[in-house]
Structures are given as C-alpha cells and as structure tokens.
Design an enzyme around this catalytic site. Structure first.
Site, short mmCIF file in Angstrom:
data_model
loop_
_atom_site.label_atom_id
_atom_site.label_comp_id
_atom_site.label_asym_id
_atom_site.label_seq_id
_atom_site.Cartn_x
_atom_site.Cartn_y
_atom_site.Cartn_z
N HIS A 58 -4.51 -4.02 -2.30
CA HIS A 58 -4.71 -3.64 -1.06
C HIS A 58 -5.11 -2.28 -0.65
O HIS A 58 -4.98 -1.64 0.34
CB HIS A 58 -4.04 -4.56 -0.05
CG HIS A 58 -4.21 -5.65 -0.03
ND1 HIS A 58 -2.99 -6.51 0.48
CD2 HIS A 58 -5.07 -6.48 -0.44
CE1 HIS A 58 -3.45 -7.91 0.34
NE2 HIS A 58 -4.64 -8.00 -0.39
N VAL B 212 0.71 -1.19 -0.05
CA VAL B 212 -0.02 -0.01 -0.07
C VAL B 212 0.78 1.22 -0.05
O VAL B 212 0.26 2.42 0.01
CB VAL B 212 -0.98 0.00 1.27
CG1 VAL B 212 -1.79 -1.18 1.12
CG2 VAL B 212 -0.24 0.17 2.76
N CYS C 186 -19.26 10.50 3.68
CA CYS C 186 -19.70 11.00 2.47
C CYS C 186 -19.08 10.16 1.40
O CYS C 186 -19.41 10.18 0.03
CB CYS C 186 -20.00 12.26 2.26
SG CYS C 186 -18.08 13.09 1.88
#
Ligand code: NAD
Ligand code: ZN
Length: 246
Positions: free
Chosen positions: A115, A99, A126
């Site tokens: 990942h 990552v 949101c």
C-alpha cells in the site's frame, strides 16, 4: 507455540504478512482502533482520491498527524523479531500492508509494501516523486520541480495496487511453504487474498492477532496475543530449534 516454532524453523520458504496490528504496539493506531482527534472521520472519508481532491489540506493534516506518530514511535519488538528471523534465514520476505516504513527501520531487508509508504510523496501534476524523512512542514506540500500539489505515496481506497509490488507478493505467496500472518483483520482486498493463495499452494498458515481475523478459518496455528509479546518469544523458540538441530 512450540509446534509453531518447530514448523517455522523447519520451513524452507517462509514469509510474513503484516498489517496495522503489528505497529499498534508502537503506538500507531490501526484504522479500526482509537484515533483520538480523528475518531469522527472514517478512514474511507480521508484515504481516498475523492477526499483529497475535495480537501487536500484536511487529508494532509491527517497524514501529517500519522507521520508524526510514526516518527516518534519507531519499531517495536515485533518488527525487530521479524528482522531477526530474516537474518537467521528463516523468513525470506515481509509482505506488508503498512505504510509506516517500520519494518525497514527495524532491519528487515526484503519488504514488499503493498500500500505504498507514507514517507514517499508524489506530485499530482508532473509525477515527481520525493522521499521525506520527517513529517512534512508545509501543508499541503508543493512539488519542488513544478510547484504542483504533492500527495502521499500511499494506495488509497478505490485505487489499484502498484503492479510490481502486487506481482512480487503473489509470487512470494505462491511459492511460500509457511505464512506468518500478523496483525491484519483481512478486510482489505486484494491484499487479503495472499494467505489463501499460499494455503492453496500447500503452505502452512499461522495467525498472530489478539482478535478474530478473516484468516482464522484457514489457520493451522492461531496465537491470540499481541505481536510485540508473541513474536520475540517465537523468534527465541525458533532459534532454540535451529540450535538443537545442528
Ligand atoms: P486492520 O485495522 O483492519 O486490522 C488490524 C488487526 O490488528 C486486527 O485484526 C487487530 O485485532 C490486530 N491487532 C490489534 N492490536 C494488535 C497487536 N498489538 N498485535 C497484533 N495484532 C493486533 O488493519 P489491516 O488489516 O492492516 O488493514 C487496514 C489498512 O489500513 C491496511 O491497508 C493498512 O495499510 C492501513 N493502515 C496502516 C497503518 C500503518 O502503516 N501502521 C496503520 C493503520 C492502517
Ligand atoms: Zn510536480
């Protein structure tokens, strides 16, 4: 090593499949390696949706610590060697479980991140997504749009992979004729299925790792060594083969 370089140079559709071990030489610890401050926590206690809803500040402290490590570390010769192999047309894509974004930083162009990415943040309220370039300043970070809690844009234990990335990875593995597996123990599913998918489709499998991995049984080549030492040498040898074949 010679045989491996020859097989890789002669492949038509090679991919790399990487894990935490390729970034270990940058100083970014693997989940199973030493983690200093964080040794008393298991990644399974921090990298989960439950941990985040229980204690977002703790989880964010850990991610910020990792962001800082990655930020100051940068790519190592193994990342650069894979980028070079892509430029040479030998490797078509890098499928990574990491990552940290270090493959892209090293110049790899086609990178499938199974990942997610620690530099991507997503609002839990949101869904707003933002990309940051530096470790987050405020913990926990807040959504610039709605003020909601932001989470790291990574896939946590117990969460499904992003569908598009997984499908792209499966398509790449299915059509690959060579998979270069670097620095992954093969303990995390479904990512760990990819070398087997490729092998079933007839691909050769090479494993570069100083330790034992779940892929050793299906490997046609196994190089026991550190990625930052093995991959630059492999890239050099591949270049030699390509040159001598002209
Ligand atoms: P893992 O921790 O299960 O396995 C790491 C592997 O790397 C081991 O097989 C180990 O022997 C090997 N290794 C150690 N040093 C090495 C070196 N110098 N060169 C080559 N190999 C080396 O890692 P994993 O299989 O990637 O699974 C862990 C999960 O944790 C993944 O989902 C990954 O996303 C995540 N993770 C990511 C990072 C990162 O982005 N840098 C770091 C830690 C964990
Ligand atoms: Zn929001």
């Amino acid at each position: 090593m010679e045989e491996l370089a020859r097989a890789l140079a002669n492949s038509k559709n090679a991919i790399a499949f990487t894990g935490a071990g390729i970034s270990a030489d940058s100083g970014v610890p693997t989940f199973r390696g030493p983690g200093g401050l964080w040794e008393r926590y298991k990644p399974e206690e921090l990298a989960t949706p439950e941990a985040f809803s229980r204690n977002p500040v703790l989880v964010w402290r850990w991610y910020r610590w990792r962001q800082e490590l990655i930020y100051s570390a940068g790519p190592n010769p193994a990342h650069y060697a894979l980028a070079e192999l892509e430029r040479l047309g030998v490797i078509k894509a890098v499928v990574t479980q990491n990552v940290d974004g270090l493959h892209q930083k090293a110049g790899s162009r086609r990178v499938v991140e199974l990942h997610g990415n620690i530099w991507h943040l997503r609002c839990v309220d949101c869904g707003n997504e933002i990309v940051v370039e530096k470790p987050v300043a405020e913990i926990p970070p807040r959504c610039p749009r709605c003020g909601g809690l932001m989470r790291p844009g990574v896939v946590w234990f117990g969460e499904p992979l992003h569908r598009a990335s997984w499908e792209e990875a499966v398509a790449l593995a299915s059509s690959a004729d060579f998979v270069l597996v670097v620095g992954t123990s093969g303990a995390v599913y479904p990512a760990a299925l990819l070398p087997t998918i490729a092998k079933r489709g007839g691909a050769l499998v090479a494993v570069v790792d100083p330790g034992k991995t779940a892929f050793d049984d299906i490997a046609d080549f196994k190089i026991r060594g550190r990625a930052a030492e093995v991959l630059p040498e492999l890239a050099r040898k591949v270049k030699d083969v390509l040159r001598s074949d002209i």
